[in-house]
Design a protein around this motif. Structure first.
Motif, short mmCIF file in Angstrom:
data_model
loop_
_atom_site.label_atom_id
_atom_site.label_comp_id
_atom_site.label_asym_id
_atom_site.label_seq_id
_atom_site.Cartn_x
_atom_site.Cartn_y
_atom_site.Cartn_z
N CYS A 120 28.39 34.54 64.65
CA CYS A 120 28.67 34.67 65.99
C CYS A 120 29.28 35.97 66.47
CB CYS A 120 29.91 33.45 66.12
SG CYS A 120 30.46 33.28 67.69
N ILE A 121 29.26 36.19 67.70
CA ILE A 121 29.97 37.47 68.52
C ILE A 121 30.57 37.02 69.83
CG2 ILE A 121 27.79 38.37 69.50
CD1 ILE A 121 30.05 40.34 67.45
N SER A 122 31.42 37.58 70.09
CA SER A 122 31.95 36.85 71.36
C SER A 122 33.05 38.38 71.93
CB SER A 122 33.11 35.80 71.38
OG SER A 122 33.87 35.45 72.37
N THR A 123 32.85 38.42 73.18
CA THR A 123 33.93 39.39 73.97
C THR A 123 35.50 38.90 73.85
OG1 THR A 123 33.45 38.40 76.06
CG2 THR A 123 32.04 40.37 75.53
N LEU A 124 35.61 37.83 73.50
CA LEU A 124 36.72 37.16 73.56
C LEU A 124 37.69 37.27 72.17
CD1 LEU A 124 36.72 34.20 76.28
CD2 LEU A 124 37.64 36.54 76.61
N VAL A 139 33.11 42.20 70.45
CA VAL A 139 32.21 43.20 70.96
C VAL A 139 32.87 43.64 72.57
CG1 VAL A 139 30.94 41.50 72.41
CG2 VAL A 139 29.82 43.71 72.00
N LYS A 140 33.04 44.89 72.66
CA LYS A 140 33.74 45.33 73.75
C LYS A 140 33.47 44.47 74.99
CE LYS A 140 30.94 49.16 75.49
NZ LYS A 140 31.03 50.88 75.65
N SER A 184 27.60 34.75 71.82
CA SER A 184 26.17 34.44 71.05
C SER A 184 26.39 33.94 69.66
CB SER A 184 25.32 35.63 71.25
OG SER A 184 24.32 35.26 70.80
N GLU A 185 26.05 32.58 69.44
CA GLU A 185 26.15 32.23 68.17
C GLU A 185 24.86 31.42 67.62
OE1 GLU A 185 29.41 29.13 65.88
OE2 GLU A 185 29.03 29.00 68.06
N SER A 186 24.65 31.46 66.43
CA SER A 186 23.61 30.77 65.81
C SER A 186 23.79 29.33 65.39
CB SER A 186 23.10 31.49 64.34
OG SER A 186 22.86 32.79 64.40
N VAL A 189 21.91 39.62 64.11
CA VAL A 189 21.09 39.31 65.25
C VAL A 189 21.75 38.94 66.44
CG1 VAL A 189 19.21 37.52 66.24
CG2 VAL A 189 19.10 38.48 63.71
N ASN A 190 22.77 38.41 66.48
CA ASN A 190 23.50 38.20 67.70
C ASN A 190 24.19 39.32 68.23
OD1 ASN A 190 23.48 35.11 68.18
ND2 ASN A 190 24.42 34.92 66.06
N ARG A 191 24.77 40.28 67.46
CA ARG A 191 25.40 41.55 68.13
C ARG A 191 24.21 42.42 68.69
NH1 ARG A 191 29.98 44.11 67.29
NH2 ARG A 191 30.82 42.49 65.73
N LYS A 192 22.91 42.65 67.94
CA LYS A 192 22.02 43.20 68.60
C LYS A 192 21.52 42.46 69.86
CE LYS A 192 20.28 44.66 64.13
NZ LYS A 192 19.30 44.29 63.08
N ARG A 193 21.53 41.36 69.96
CA ARG A 193 21.26 40.45 71.20
C ARG A 193 22.18 41.01 72.43
NH1 ARG A 193 21.21 35.70 69.74
NH2 ARG A 193 18.98 35.66 69.19
N VAL A 194 23.57 40.79 72.08
CA VAL A 194 24.68 41.15 73.02
C VAL A 194 24.44 42.74 73.42
CG1 VAL A 194 26.98 41.25 73.44
CG2 VAL A 194 25.98 39.29 72.24
N GLU A 195 24.10 43.77 72.61
CA GLU A 195 24.25 45.01 72.93
C GLU A 195 23.07 45.31 73.73
OE1 GLU A 195 26.84 46.73 73.09
OE2 GLU A 195 28.08 45.64 71.71
#
Length: 143
Positions: free
Chosen positions: A38-42, A50-51, A112-114, A123-129
């Motif tokens: 999982c990756i989140s701006t919050l 992620v920024k 973004s979370e699996s 994968v989620n970090r790459k997608r968000v970027e």
């Protein structure tokens, strides 16, 4: 007769399960769990953050979700004025990740979370970027 009944019940369950559309709860403002999928701006933890995405004056959810829908394996499944959820399905194993977007003031909350598995192997970090790059190119977020 029992075999016929069992066959009919089994068949109807399989068909019902394969066509079921699952309603997902909005997790856009929830922190990520402890699994690295999982990756989140919050989220404030380094491995999950992620920024921020700072919106320009021309940004709106319709335009943002249109861009997000162009990501590999993406399908828009829910949208309103300030929220969108995109399901991103991997091409090989058909794993589904949920990309959630929420407009809050002049920022775009991105999460973004699996749905399954322990790690997403980045994968989620790459997608968000990738989404960040596309939104910057269209002038919907500032650099």
């Amino acid at each position: 007769m029992k075999k016929l009944l069992l066959t009919l019940v089994s068949s109807s369950l399989l068909v019902a399960c394969s066509q079921r559309t699952e309603s997902m709860e909005d997790k856009s403002i929830a922190p990520c769990g402890d699994k690295p999928n999982c990756i989140s701006t919050l989220d404030e933890r380094e491995e999950f953050t992620v920024k921020p995405f700072i919106l320009t004056s021309s940004a709106n959810m319709k335009a943002i979700s249109h861009i997000a829908s162009q990501l590999k394996g993406a399908k828009l499944v829910d949208i309103n004025n300030d929220y969108a959820r995109i399901e991103c399905t991997s091409s090989v194993f058909r794993f589904v990740d949920d990309l959630e977007l929420r407009i809050y003031g002049n920022t775009l909350i991105v999460r973004s979370e699996s749905r399954t598995g322990y790690s997403d192997f980045g994968v989620n970090r790459k997608r968000v970027e990738k989404l960040r790059t596309l939104l910057e190119e269209k002038g919907l977020i500032s650099q």
